[in-house]
Design a protein around this motif. Structure first.
Motif, short mmCIF file in Angstrom:
data_model
loop_
_atom_site.label_atom_id
_atom_site.label_comp_id
_atom_site.label_asym_id
_atom_site.label_seq_id
_atom_site.Cartn_x
_atom_site.Cartn_y
_atom_site.Cartn_z
N VAL A 42 -4.25 -9.19 2.50
CA VAL A 42 -3.54 -9.53 1.27
C VAL A 42 -4.32 -8.99 0.07
CG1 VAL A 42 -2.25 -11.27 -0.01
CG2 VAL A 42 -2.90 -11.74 2.36
N GLY A 43 -3.68 -8.10 -0.66
CA GLY A 43 -4.25 -7.57 -1.90
C GLY A 43 -3.14 -7.47 -2.92
N TYR A 44 -3.45 -6.95 -4.09
CA TYR A 44 -2.39 -6.80 -5.09
C TYR A 44 -2.74 -5.80 -6.17
CZ TYR A 44 -5.32 -10.23 -7.66
OH TYR A 44 -6.35 -10.89 -8.26
N VAL A 79 2.34 -6.74 -7.74
CA VAL A 79 2.91 -6.46 -6.42
C VAL A 79 1.86 -6.81 -5.37
CG1 VAL A 79 3.90 -4.72 -4.86
CG2 VAL A 79 4.38 -4.62 -7.32
N VAL A 80 2.23 -7.70 -4.45
CA VAL A 80 1.33 -8.13 -3.38
C VAL A 80 1.44 -7.12 -2.24
CG1 VAL A 80 0.79 -10.00 -1.78
CG2 VAL A 80 1.68 -10.53 -4.07
N SER A 81 0.30 -6.61 -1.81
CA SER A 81 0.30 -5.52 -0.83
C SER A 81 -0.57 -5.85 0.38
CB SER A 81 -0.24 -4.24 -1.47
OG SER A 81 0.49 -3.93 -2.61
N ASN A 82 -0.51 -4.97 1.38
CA ASN A 82 -1.33 -5.15 2.58
C ASN A 82 -2.77 -4.76 2.29
OD1 ASN A 82 0.40 -5.96 5.02
ND2 ASN A 82 1.61 -4.44 3.92
N GLY A 83 -3.48 -5.62 1.62
CA GLY A 83 -4.87 -5.35 1.24
C GLY A 83 -4.94 -4.49 -0.01
N GLY A 84 -6.14 -4.44 -0.57
CA GLY A 84 -6.36 -3.58 -1.74
C GLY A 84 -6.04 -2.13 -1.41
#
Ligand code: GLU
Length: 385
Positions: free
Chosen positions: A244-246, A94-99
């Protein structure tokens, strides 16, 4: 009006607060040297920026799958296989708003109110706050400076109770630069299997290693099902502002995370996702070499000054022992950090922000000129104490 217990139990991010203090001072016209937030001073590499512009020009400006575009999730699985010997399917990413959001999503997916989560101090500021925001209880296990800030298994074992749900680890470590040895990670993996614990492994500094290779705990036999691998593009590719985090988890956890994110933020902004796909093609070895030079410079200057610290093996932080300077003008690391900023205009983050009093964190992600100037001023400041 009363606010919720959850939000009342946390303070704002101290790394960002101290960074803001330094920025505000600079805006007011002061010549500030900023070693506060861990943020590479390099620009985002051109091919990454161009990929975002191309995406914009192609009209890729609409919603995507809330968990991320297929190309990016696929590229992440290729990276995890190549670099970490981890086999995930794109649906498990899941790609998220930063780590930062990736960690929060995992905690939210796992915790019921009152569940305990073990964190190792010194601990990055947001772990404790995020656990509290999810209604969990942070249980802090200190790692010792004399042991190079690598925690000890018996200490972790002692902290585990019937309510323990997970443990958060971070190697290479922020704020100490420690890299946890493979043997330690194997022993921890065994403990997690035995006590049915979940591991959240924050690996955002994975590529910034100087003295030892990175090893992911999730690659240990039996650990994939009980691990969340967290990573981000911010530090490796100088993409802090792109957010961009995941997370990489088992399908069950990934589905829960996707559900949470679909209600909270939907997808990470679309062009940033296309830029992130391109990032995997960029060679960052020259940046890493530059950080190594800076690390060596900082280590030699701090030693000349006569300070105690553990040589960082990775990341871009050094956690400096200031205990011998406390008790006089400055009672604690927070006062010390404020004094250093006010008197010499040098920004660092107090150890208290990382649940570890008596230390101060210096980020060496700044240019060598800034490091030289900031350390000259730091030396002058210490001589006044
Ligand atoms: N992670 C970086 C740091 O520790 C950036 C600021 C933050 O998000 O905490 O300085």
């Amino acid at each position: 009006m009363d606010l919720s217990h959850f939000v009342s139990s946390v303070t704002p991010s101290a790394t960002l607060e101290f960074n803001k203090k330094a920025l505000d001072l600079a805006k007011s016209g002061e010549n500030v040297v900023k070693f506060t937030a861990g943020e590479p001073d390099f620009p985002t590499p051109r091919p990454i920026v161009d990929a975002a512009i191309k995406a914009l020009n192609e009209g890729k400006t609409k919603y995507t799958n809330a968990s991320g575009i297929d190309e990016l999730r696929k590229a992440i699985t290729v990276k995890l296989q190549k670099d970490n010997s981890l086999s995930y399917s794109p649906e498990e990413i899941v790609v998220s708003n930063g780590g930062k959001q990736a960690i929060y999503n995992v905690l939210k997916a796992l915790l019921n109110v009152g569940d305990e989560v073990v964190i190792i101090s010194p601990a990055w500021v947001s772990y404790e706050a995020q656990i509290l925001l999810c209604g969990g209880v942070p249980v802090v296990v200190p790692a010792r400076a004399e042991k190079g800030f690598v925690p000890e298994i018996p200490e972790i074992e002692k902290a585990v109770t019937d309510r323990t749900r997970a443990i958060i680890i971070n190697s290479p470590n922020n704020p100490t630069g420690a890299i946890y040895p493979k043997e330690f990670l194997r022993d921890l993996g065994n403990l997690c299997v035995e006590r049915e614990l979940f591991v959240i492994s924050d690996e955002v500094y994975e590529k910034l290693v100087f003295d030892a290779p990175h090893f992911s705990i999730a690659s240990i036999e039996g650990m994939k099902e009980r691990a969340a691998v967290i990573n981000a593009f911010s530090k490796t590719y100088a993409m802090t502002g792109w957010r961009v985090g995941y997370s990489a988890t088992s399908m069950k956890v990934a589905r829960a995370i996707s559900k949470i994110q679909s209600h909270l933020s939907s997808n990470v902004n679309t062009m940033a996702q296309y830029a992130a796909v391109k990032a995997f093609e960029v060679d960052t070895s020259s940046m890493v070499e530059e950080f190594r030079k800076r690390r060596d410079y900082v280590v030699s200057r701090l030693s000349q000054i006569g300070l105690k610290f553990s040589k960082p093996a990775g990341a871009f932080y050094v956690f400096i022992d200031i205990r011998s300077f406390l008790g006089g003008r400055f009672k604690n690391s927070n006062d010390f950090a404020i004094g250093l900023l006010e008197e010499q205009k040098v920004g660092m983050v107090p150890g208290s922000a990382f649940s570890y009093e008596g230390f101060i964190r210096m980020s060496f992600s700044s240019s060598t000129e800034e490091l030289r100037e900031g350390l000259d001023r730091f030396d002058r400041f210490l001589k006044t104490l």
